[in-house]
Design a protein around this motif. Structure first.
Motif, PDB file in Angstrom:
ATOM      1  N   ALA A 194      44.810  37.823  42.756  1.00  0.00           N
ATOM      2  CA  ALA A 194      44.268  39.128  42.377  1.00  0.00           C
ATOM      3  C   ALA A 194      42.901  38.982  41.712  1.00  0.00           C
ATOM      4  N   ILE A 195      42.738  37.951  40.884  1.00  0.00           N
ATOM      5  CA  ILE A 195      41.424  37.690  40.298  1.00  0.00           C
ATOM      6  C   ILE A 195      40.405  37.432  41.401  1.00  0.00           C
ATOM      7  N   SER A 217      48.992  41.726  38.993  1.00  0.00           N
ATOM      8  CA  SER A 217      49.066  40.766  37.878  1.00  0.00           C
ATOM      9  C   SER A 217      47.818  39.913  37.739  1.00  0.00           C
ATOM     10  N   GLY A 218      46.668  40.494  38.018  1.00  0.00           N
ATOM     11  CA  GLY A 218      45.414  39.777  37.825  1.00  0.00           C
ATOM     12  C   GLY A 218      44.256  40.757  37.811  1.00  0.00           C
ATOM     13  N   PRO A 219      43.355  40.694  36.825  1.00  0.00           N
ATOM     14  CA  PRO A 219      42.229  41.624  36.736  1.00  0.00           C
ATOM     15  C   PRO A 219      40.986  41.048  37.397  1.00  0.00           C
ATOM     16  N   PRO A 220      40.026  41.877  37.739  1.00  0.00           N
ATOM     17  CA  PRO A 220      38.711  41.338  38.131  1.00  0.00           C
ATOM     18  C   PRO A 220      38.075  40.685  36.909  1.00  0.00           C
ATOM     19  N   GLU A 221      37.687  39.433  37.015  1.00  0.00           N
ATOM     20  CA  GLU A 221      37.094  38.768  35.861  1.00  0.00           C
ATOM     21  C   GLU A 221      36.336  37.529  36.313  1.00  0.00           C
ATOM     22  N   ALA A 222      35.414  37.120  35.470  1.00  0.00           N
ATOM     23  CA  ALA A 222      34.744  35.835  35.646  1.00  0.00           C
ATOM     24  C   ALA A 222      35.085  34.960  34.450  1.00  0.00           C
ATOM     25  N   VAL A 285      28.823  35.723  43.357  1.00  0.00           N
ATOM     26  CA  VAL A 285      29.273  36.497  42.190  1.00  0.00           C
ATOM     27  C   VAL A 285      28.059  36.718  41.291  1.00  0.00           C
ATOM     28  N   PRO A 286      27.255  37.740  41.561  1.00  0.00           N
ATOM     29  CA  PRO A 286      26.007  37.904  40.823  1.00  0.00           C
ATOM     30  C   PRO A 286      26.191  38.362  39.380  1.00  0.00           C
ATOM     31  N   ARG A 287      27.345  38.972  39.067  1.00  0.00           N
ATOM     32  CA  ARG A 287      27.617  39.415  37.700  1.00  0.00           C
ATOM     33  C   ARG A 287      29.119  39.501  37.508  1.00  0.00           C
ATOM     34  N   ASP A 288      29.541  39.781  36.282  1.00  0.00           N
ATOM     35  CA  ASP A 288      30.966  39.875  36.015  1.00  0.00           C
ATOM     36  C   ASP A 288      31.602  40.917  36.941  1.00  0.00           C
ATOM     37  N   MET A 367      51.015  41.567  23.713  1.00  0.00           N
ATOM     38  CA  MET A 367      49.668  41.743  23.175  1.00  0.00           C
ATOM     39  C   MET A 367      48.632  41.074  24.085  1.00  0.00           C
ATOM     40  N   VAL A 368      48.886  39.830  24.442  1.00  0.00           N
ATOM     41  CA  VAL A 368      47.937  39.105  25.288  1.00  0.00           C
ATOM     42  C   VAL A 368      47.907  39.699  26.695  1.00  0.00           C
ATOM     43  N   THR A 369      49.080  40.087  27.222  1.00  0.00           N
ATOM     44  CA  THR A 369      49.124  40.694  28.553  1.00  0.00           C
ATOM     45  C   THR A 369      48.325  41.981  28.597  1.00  0.00           C
ATOM     46  N   ASP A 370      48.479  42.811  27.582  1.00  0.00           N
ATOM     47  CA  ASP A 370      47.724  44.069  27.556  1.00  0.00           C
ATOM     48  C   ASP A 370      46.223  43.808  27.483  1.00  0.00           C
ATOM     49  N   HIS A 371      45.844  42.865  26.621  1.00  0.00           N
ATOM     50  CA  HIS A 371      44.411  42.595  26.439  1.00  0.00           C
ATOM     51  C   HIS A 371      43.778  42.038  27.702  1.00  0.00           C
ATOM     52  N   LEU A 372      44.443  41.062  28.324  1.00  0.00           N
ATOM     53  CA  LEU A 372      43.849  40.363  29.458  1.00  0.00           C
ATOM     54  C   LEU A 372      44.048  41.083  30.783  1.00  0.00           C
ATOM     55  N   LEU A 373      45.108  41.865  30.909  1.00  0.00           N
ATOM     56  CA  LEU A 373      45.462  42.417  32.218  1.00  0.00           C
ATOM     57  C   LEU A 373      45.519  43.940  32.253  1.00  0.00           C
ATOM     58  N   ARG A 374      46.403  44.517  31.447  1.00  0.00           N
ATOM     59  CA  ARG A 374      46.630  45.957  31.602  1.00  0.00           C
ATOM     60  C   ARG A 374      45.425  46.786  31.163  1.00  0.00           C
ATOM     61  N   ALA A 375      44.774  46.415  30.069  1.00  0.00           N
ATOM     62  CA  ALA A 375      43.610  47.186  29.614  1.00  0.00           C
ATOM     63  C   ALA A 375      42.483  47.160  30.654  1.00  0.00           C
TER      64      ALA A 375
END
Length: 522
Positions: A194-195, A217-222, A285-288, A367-375
């Protein structure tokens, strides 16, 4: 397309391939979309495969990318077949109607595994069920670990992501011969897949290649470049070589994998630590990716289906008994979670108020799941209302302690709950009606762009797949997500007046928790 007694034959740009008919579905496995990434092509962008004469047999899965095995604790729950060979940049196609003219929707699957493990040969990912329901399914192998995501001064970044782009281009150029519609491609991935999907969505190079996308179960991120460099440097230090692609290419492949596994032993999606990841490279990947997608200048018009499991963190906490250990550590574990999320004490206090009966491990995990994924997924849906759909998989595994953990939903998505590899996570007795509901939602989305419930709007509809029939809840995670919108961001451990744990204590908490996690994985 032609067929003989042994199976269907399809012409690709590089040569003909012969598949098999299985359960009325035409299956083609191990088709190369790029040349073997070794020798002079090691750590380099993918190159086209050499054309072949005659008809290439496509009856068996192709070689998997080099990867270390899962630890014993995780291998109890996760399957990861190894197929030897250098020709690991290959893909598989399941289709109900091989040959041009059918113009069926296409689903392209990118497997998870923290960008260090996994493959398209995992039995859970059998694409037959999608083809059965009128969707051409393509699953992809790509380079992993240091081979695919090492950061070197003498090689281009992100070769594994470039592999995935090459596979997408292959699909666009070739899938019509297998009965697919190149203008109706849904790119899907889970966890690291998903990332990767998010990064490719945001990449200018994929415009016109993706119609819809699923991020499970994975956000767009760099990843932070220094974090990836630390992995490479620690490997180089153990191997006593320079941290260059040229030096790494000269190392025995098995030794490289063993070193990678040892260096990454203390890293965790929940606890952090040096790890391989997609990095901003100024090119592909030119930016985040998240910022690019939030700005609306990337993937315009692409419909999104995004989801998570209720208890993502339990896959990392339950194996080896880490769940109970975190509960015993108490404040140390909370300090580690705050470090991971760069958050102050108000965050765990707010979670404790929202979940007064939860143990420390659950507070840390959610807490970590919300911060890294759901938010991040909430933010992305807010930026694209009307074309985004969110869901939560909430059915608990029949195995002790796992709950609705990371990766549990995959047997339901693929409707492969009957295979032993699905039961390793789900246990016995997974409800077929839930498989039907989850799988049908993905089929509908790939076919029409509407999975069957209300699109995201100000009421925050989330489809819940759990015990009983699926239902729509409005804002089920809003209270937790709101904590992050008001939380103070701490980039470094601050003075005691702001963060009660001094810097050394804060860092020590993280080290102790990671060491505990590493010891329990062996």
């Amino acid at each position: 397309m032609t067929a003989d007694q042994t199976g269907p034959v399809v012409i690709t740009p590089h040569g003909a391939v012969r598949g098999r008919y299985e359960h009325g579905i035409a299956v083609f496995r191990g088709i190369p979309y790029a040349a073997p990434p070794f020798g002079p092509r090691r750590f380099r962008p993918p190159q086209p495969p050499e054309p072949w004469d005659g008809v290439r047999d496509a009856g068996a899965f192709g070689p998997t990318a080099p990867k270390p095995p899962y630890s014993e604790a995780f291998a109890r729950y996760l399957s990861d077949p190894v197929i030897p060979g250098d020709d690991c940049l290959n893909l598989n196609v399941w289709t109900p109607e091989p040959g041009p003219g059918a113009r069926l929707p296409v689903l392209v699957w990118l497997h998870g595994g923290a960008l260090t493990r996994g493959s398209s040969a995992v039995p859970v990912y059998d694409g037959r069920t999608f083809a059965r329901d009128g969707v051409v399914c393509v699953s992809v192998n790509y380079r992993l670990g240091v081979e695919g995501y090492g950061l070197f001064p003498d090689a281009p970044p992100n070769p594994g992501l470039r592999d995935q782009l090459a596979a997408l281009r292959w699909v666009h150029e070739t899938i019509g011969a297998f009965g697919g519609d190149p203008d109706q491609v849904t790119l899907c991935g889970q966890s690291a897949g998903a990332i990767s999907t998010g990064a490719l969505l945001a990449a200018p190079a994929t415009r016109g290649l993706i119609r819809r996308a699923v991020l499970q179960s994975g956000p767009p991120e760099a990843s932070d470049r220094d974090k990836v460099r630390r992995m490479v440097r620690r490997m180089a230090s153990r191997l006593k070589i320079p941290a260059t692609a040229e030096a790494f290419a000269a190392v025995d492949r098995d030794l490289l994998l063993r070193t990678q596994a040892e260096v990454g032993r203390l890293s965790s999606p929940v606890l952090g630590g040096p790890a391989f990841g997609v990095v901003v490279d100024g090119d592909l990947v030119p930016r985040d990716p998240l910022l690019a997608l939030l700005d609306g200048d990337a993937a315009q018009g692409v419909q999104l289906l995004m989801g998570w499991t209720r208890d993502e963190y339990r896959l990392w906490f339950v194996p080896g008994g880490l769940l109970e250990h975190i509960d015993r550590l108490g404040p140390v574990a909370l300090a580690a979670a705050m470090a991971r999320c760069h958050a102050g004490h108000e965050v765990p206090r707010a979670y404790r108020a929202l979940h007064p009966d939860a143990g420390v491990a659950e507070i840390v995990g959610q807490m970590v799941t919300d911060h890294l994924l759901r938010a991040p997924l909430h933010r992305l849906a807010d930026a694209r209302p009307g074309t985004s759909y969110l869901y939560e998989f909430a059915w608990p595994s029949r195995l002790p302690g796992l709950g609705a953990c990371h990766a549990l939903e995959l047997g339901f998505v693929f409707d492969t709950g009957e295979v032993p590899e699905s039961r390793k996570l789900a246990g016995e007795g997974a409800p077929q009606e839930l498989c039907d509901a989850m799988h049908s939602a993905w089929v509908r989305f790939a076919t029409t762009g509407d999975p069957g419930w209300q699109a995201w709007d100000a009421s925050h509809p989330v489809r819940i797949f759990g015990d009983g029939g699926p239902y729509t809840a409005h804002g089920p995670r809003d209270a937790e997500i709101a904590v992050w919108s008001t939380a103070r961001t701490v980039t470094e451990p601050g003075p005691a007046s702001r963060i009660r744990a001094p810097g050394a204590e804060w860092a020590g908490a993280v080290r102790r928790l990671r060491r505990s996690a590493g010891a329990r994985r062996r």
